[in-house]
Every structure is written in C-alpha cells, then in structure tokens.
Design a protein around this motif. Sequence first.
Motif, PDB file in Angstrom:
ATOM      1  N   THR A 132      -2.699   6.400  -0.794  1.00  0.00           N
ATOM      2  CA  THR A 132      -3.719   6.268   0.084  1.00  0.00           C
ATOM      3  C   THR A 132      -3.553   7.201   0.963  1.00  0.00           C
ATOM      4  O   THR A 132      -2.642   7.499   1.925  1.00  0.00           O
ATOM      5  CB  THR A 132      -3.419   4.553   0.850  1.00  0.00           C
ATOM      6  N   ILE A 133      -4.063   8.367   1.121  1.00  0.00           N
ATOM      7  CA  ILE A 133      -3.606   9.588   2.091  1.00  0.00           C
ATOM      8  C   ILE A 133      -4.467   9.773   3.604  1.00  0.00           C
ATOM      9  O   ILE A 133      -6.336   8.891   3.033  1.00  0.00           O
ATOM     10  CB  ILE A 133      -4.376  10.824   1.352  1.00  0.00           C
ATOM     11  N   PHE A 134      -3.849   9.884   4.548  1.00  0.00           N
ATOM     12  CA  PHE A 134      -5.086   9.991   5.682  1.00  0.00           C
ATOM     13  C   PHE A 134      -4.125  11.140   6.233  1.00  0.00           C
ATOM     14  O   PHE A 134      -3.424  11.626   5.669  1.00  0.00           O
ATOM     15  CB  PHE A 134      -4.852   8.556   6.502  1.00  0.00           C
TER      16      PHE A 134
ATOM     17  N   GLY B  96       4.322   7.336  15.281  1.00  0.00           N
ATOM     18  CA  GLY B  96       3.296   6.393  15.457  1.00  0.00           C
ATOM     19  C   GLY B  96       2.243   7.096  14.782  1.00  0.00           C
ATOM     20  O   GLY B  96       1.252   5.305  15.041  1.00  0.00           O
ATOM     21  N   HIS B  97       2.213   7.432  14.172  1.00  0.00           N
ATOM     22  CA  HIS B  97       0.547   7.481  12.879  1.00  0.00           C
ATOM     23  C   HIS B  97       0.896   7.020  12.108  1.00  0.00           C
ATOM     24  O   HIS B  97      -0.383   6.201  11.678  1.00  0.00           O
ATOM     25  CB  HIS B  97       0.500   8.767  11.965  1.00  0.00           C
ATOM     26  N   LEU B  98       2.076   6.878  11.438  1.00  0.00           N
ATOM     27  CA  LEU B  98       1.780   6.024  10.427  1.00  0.00           C
ATOM     28  C   LEU B  98       1.653   4.424  10.809  1.00  0.00           C
ATOM     29  O   LEU B  98       0.778   3.306   9.856  1.00  0.00           O
ATOM     30  CB  LEU B  98       3.187   6.053   9.233  1.00  0.00           C
ATOM     31  N   TYR B  99       2.896   3.622  11.613  1.00  0.00           N
ATOM     32  CA  TYR B  99       2.350   2.967  11.982  1.00  0.00           C
ATOM     33  C   TYR B  99       1.026   2.262  12.443  1.00  0.00           C
ATOM     34  O   TYR B  99       0.424   1.160  12.155  1.00  0.00           O
ATOM     35  CB  TYR B  99       2.859   2.661  13.762  1.00  0.00           C
ATOM     36  N   ARG B 100       0.220   2.831  13.138  1.00  0.00           N
ATOM     37  CA  ARG B 100      -0.885   2.999  13.404  1.00  0.00           C
ATOM     38  C   ARG B 100      -1.698   2.587  12.682  1.00  0.00           C
ATOM     39  O   ARG B 100      -3.298   2.026  12.447  1.00  0.00           O
ATOM     40  CB  ARG B 100      -1.654   4.015  14.056  1.00  0.00           C
ATOM     41  N   LYS B 101      -1.931   3.412  11.487  1.00  0.00           N
ATOM     42  CA  LYS B 101      -2.251   3.731  10.526  1.00  0.00           C
ATOM     43  C   LYS B 101      -2.705   2.390   9.581  1.00  0.00           C
ATOM     44  O   LYS B 101      -3.167   1.708   8.338  1.00  0.00           O
ATOM     45  CB  LYS B 101      -2.723   5.192   9.324  1.00  0.00           C
ATOM     46  N   ALA B 102      -0.521   1.879   9.090  1.00  0.00           N
ATOM     47  CA  ALA B 102      -0.690   1.058   8.793  1.00  0.00           C
ATOM     48  C   ALA B 102      -1.473  -0.698   9.110  1.00  0.00           C
ATOM     49  O   ALA B 102      -1.853  -1.491   8.334  1.00  0.00           O
ATOM     50  CB  ALA B 102       0.737   0.935   8.389  1.00  0.00           C
ATOM     51  N   LYS B 103      -0.797  -0.340   9.887  1.00  0.00           N
ATOM     52  CA  LYS B 103      -1.445  -1.845  11.068  1.00  0.00           C
ATOM     53  C   LYS B 103      -3.267  -2.013  11.092  1.00  0.00           C
ATOM     54  O   LYS B 103      -3.332  -2.856  10.730  1.00  0.00           O
ATOM     55  CB  LYS B 103      -1.432  -1.480  12.738  1.00  0.00           C
ATOM     56  N   ASP B 104      -4.115  -0.560  10.747  1.00  0.00           N
ATOM     57  CA  ASP B 104      -5.531  -0.669  10.535  1.00  0.00           C
ATOM     58  C   ASP B 104      -5.844  -1.220   9.240  1.00  0.00           C
ATOM     59  O   ASP B 104      -6.282  -1.235   9.179  1.00  0.00           O
ATOM     60  CB  ASP B 104      -5.798   0.838  10.746  1.00  0.00           C
ATOM     61  N   LEU B 105      -4.738  -0.869   8.423  1.00  0.00           N
ATOM     62  CA  LEU B 105      -5.208  -1.340   7.065  1.00  0.00           C
ATOM     63  C   LEU B 105      -4.331  -2.747   6.738  1.00  0.00           C
ATOM     64  O   LEU B 105      -4.708  -3.543   5.492  1.00  0.00           O
ATOM     65  CB  LEU B 105      -3.957  -0.314   5.796  1.00  0.00           C
TER      66      LEU B 105
ATOM     67  N   ILE C 183       0.656  -0.996  -0.315  1.00  0.00           N
ATOM     68  CA  ILE C 183       0.074   0.270   0.027  1.00  0.00           C
ATOM     69  C   ILE C 183       1.038   1.126  -0.036  1.00  0.00           C
ATOM     70  O   ILE C 183       2.072   0.967   0.637  1.00  0.00           O
ATOM     71  CB  ILE C 183      -0.651   0.119   1.066  1.00  0.00           C
ATOM     72  N   TYR C 184       0.597   2.451  -0.999  1.00  0.00           N
ATOM     73  CA  TYR C 184       1.462   3.626  -0.780  1.00  0.00           C
ATOM     74  C   TYR C 184       0.274   4.330  -0.112  1.00  0.00           C
ATOM     75  O   TYR C 184      -0.421   5.010  -0.545  1.00  0.00           O
ATOM     76  CB  TYR C 184       1.662   4.044  -2.371  1.00  0.00           C
ATOM     77  N   LEU C 185       1.291   5.460   1.126  1.00  0.00           N
ATOM     78  CA  LEU C 185       0.525   5.663   2.198  1.00  0.00           C
ATOM     79  C   LEU C 185       0.810   6.972   2.607  1.00  0.00           C
ATOM     80  O   LEU C 185       2.241   7.259   2.359  1.00  0.00           O
ATOM     81  CB  LEU C 185       1.281   4.814   3.837  1.00  0.00           C
ATOM     82  N   VAL C 186       0.145   8.221   2.147  1.00  0.00           N
ATOM     83  CA  VAL C 186       0.548   8.989   2.463  1.00  0.00           C
ATOM     84  C   VAL C 186      -0.124   9.946   4.047  1.00  0.00           C
ATOM     85  O   VAL C 186      -1.482   9.705   4.116  1.00  0.00           O
ATOM     86  CB  VAL C 186      -0.089  10.160   1.131  1.00  0.00           C
ATOM     87  N   MET C 187       0.929  10.396   4.482  1.00  0.00           N
ATOM     88  CA  MET C 187       0.577  11.013   5.323  1.00  0.00           C
ATOM     89  C   MET C 187       0.175  12.395   5.814  1.00  0.00           C
ATOM     90  O   MET C 187       1.728  13.082   5.448  1.00  0.00           O
ATOM     91  CB  MET C 187       0.537  10.831   7.460  1.00  0.00           C
ATOM     92  N   ASP C 188      -0.527  13.217   5.802  1.00  0.00           N
ATOM     93  CA  ASP C 188      -1.195  14.949   5.441  1.00  0.00           C
ATOM     94  C   ASP C 188      -1.267  15.045   7.272  1.00  0.00           C
ATOM     95  O   ASP C 188      -2.399  14.804   7.932  1.00  0.00           O
ATOM     96  CB  ASP C 188      -2.364  15.388   5.160  1.00  0.00           C
ATOM     97  N   PRO C 189       0.684  15.744   7.899  1.00  0.00           N
ATOM     98  CA  PRO C 189       0.787  15.696   8.482  1.00  0.00           C
ATOM     99  C   PRO C 189       0.565  17.429   9.019  1.00  0.00           C
ATOM    100  O   PRO C 189      -0.451  18.245   9.727  1.00  0.00           O
ATOM    101  CB  PRO C 189       1.775  16.250   9.220  1.00  0.00           C
TER     102      PRO C 189
END
Length: 284
Positions: free
Chosen positions: A102-104, A129-138, A74-80
């Motif tokens: 995938t943006i969150f 922390g946010h990256l770990y949490r979102k990745a785990k949720d996915l 999954i190609y994950l983009v976090m918008d801080p």
Amino acid sequence: MARELLPYQIAERSIIKKYRKQLWNPFIAAVKRYALVEPGDKIAVCISGGKDSMLMAKLFQELHRHSDVPFEVIYLVMDPGYNEMNRAKIESNAKLLNIPITIFETDIFDVANNADEHPCYLCARMRRGHLYRKAKDLGCNKIALGHHLNDVIETTVMAMFYSSQLQGMMPKLHSQNFEGMELIRPMYCIREDDIIAWRRYNELSFIQCACRFTENCTICDNGGGGSKRQEVKILLRHLKQTNPDIEKSIFNAIHAVCTETFPGIRKSDGDHSFLEDYEARRGE
C-alpha cells in the motif's frame, strides 16, 4: 516432473530452508523474546525499498501464514518524493516478491532538502510521523521497522563515541505523539551479513540510498559515504578480525547493563548520581 518455482517462492523457501538458522530463527526469537506480535495486533510493516525492509516483509508473510497468534498486517510504503527510478524499483521488487504493498505519498524530501540545518534529522522525524499517522488511519496499532542487529550495536557505539552517553536502540517503543501506537523492530536479532547473503542468493537488487543528497548511490551493496555510522561499521569490521564474537558481545552487553557500576544514570525524570543511594548500599 517437479514444478518450477517462481522467484518469490524461491525467496520464501530460502528463508525457511537455507537461511533458517540465520534469518527465520532469530526473527522468531525476537518476536517471542520482546513480545513484538500479540493477539489482535494490526501491524503496518514499513517498507523503504531496501534489503532490510523487503526481507522483513517476507518474514512477516511467513509468520502471518503459520502463526497461531491472530494478527493482521499491511505492507506500507511511504513515498517521500522518490525519483522515478527508485519508485519503479520498489514497485517492481514488491511484484517480484509477491508483496501486496500500500503506497502513500508525501513531500518529505522537498521540505527536508530546503531546511537550512539538519535536513537528515528533520527527514527522519517526518518519516516516522507520517508512518505513524498513516498506519493509525488504516487501523493499525503498531509499525514495524527493519533495523537489524548491526544497527543496534552500531547505534550503541555511536552514542558512546559521539554523543557522550551509553544509549541503545530498543526492540519496541510506545509512541509519544500517537496514542495507542507502538514501534517494533522484529529484525533486532538478525545480522546484516546474513541479510546480504539472502539477497545475493536470490539475485535481488534493492534501492540503498534514496535521499536526493546521495542519489548517486541508489542501487548498491553499501552506502553511508563518510557518515559516523559508516566509520563505526568499519571499526567494528576491523575489530571482528581479532575478536569474531565482538558483535555478539556488544549485543549481549546491552541486555546485561550493571547500572550500579555507573557513576551516573539518565532516566526519564532526569540525571541521577551514584551518590544518591551510595550510603544506603553500604556493605552490599
């Protein structure tokens, strides 16, 4: 008549053809040497919008396309809390390079920028922390970050110069706070100069520094201002003029640490002195 290639196809071909030795080969070498991708993995490739993470995404696309090892990505983009220009730049580059992101969204910049002390440290911890949490949720079991060889050696030198310790940057780590999650660094063996060369060859521009403290340098080749990392980067650049292999030497050194020659060793259970087993090693 030859079919005209789209920009993302040209970028992909340049990885496999023109920059195979500089990019693809060291990427595969790191994946194999450090066992970064294993059967059944679901990996969140974390994209910040800079040159490193965008190239990492393209490398993973090629690996996923051709690897005999079954894994998901999954190609994950976090918008801080990016400003509109940076957010739009990330989205347009992802579209140009055919990366299905995938943006969150998070409020990391608001929290960190209002901190009284050490906002950069707080921001980095919150991002992880946010990256770990979102990745785990996915459903992912790994997150991939775009640190490259120069990050590795600069971190080693910085730790020695400014933190009074010999400490490296590991190619993979178990998460201490998210059970079952790992962090991997697949660009561990790729030189930054080769990433820049690939970017320039494909005429790409990426965001560089999206922090609100330094938004005046959002799209550029170099950043860092007066940071300690930038100081070390400049120092190594000067040393490289008289010793072209200095980066290779430092990188190889962290893979061949002679712990028995150090008077003190720091382990997970605390500090240890060479005196602890000095007599036991008599005559060696």
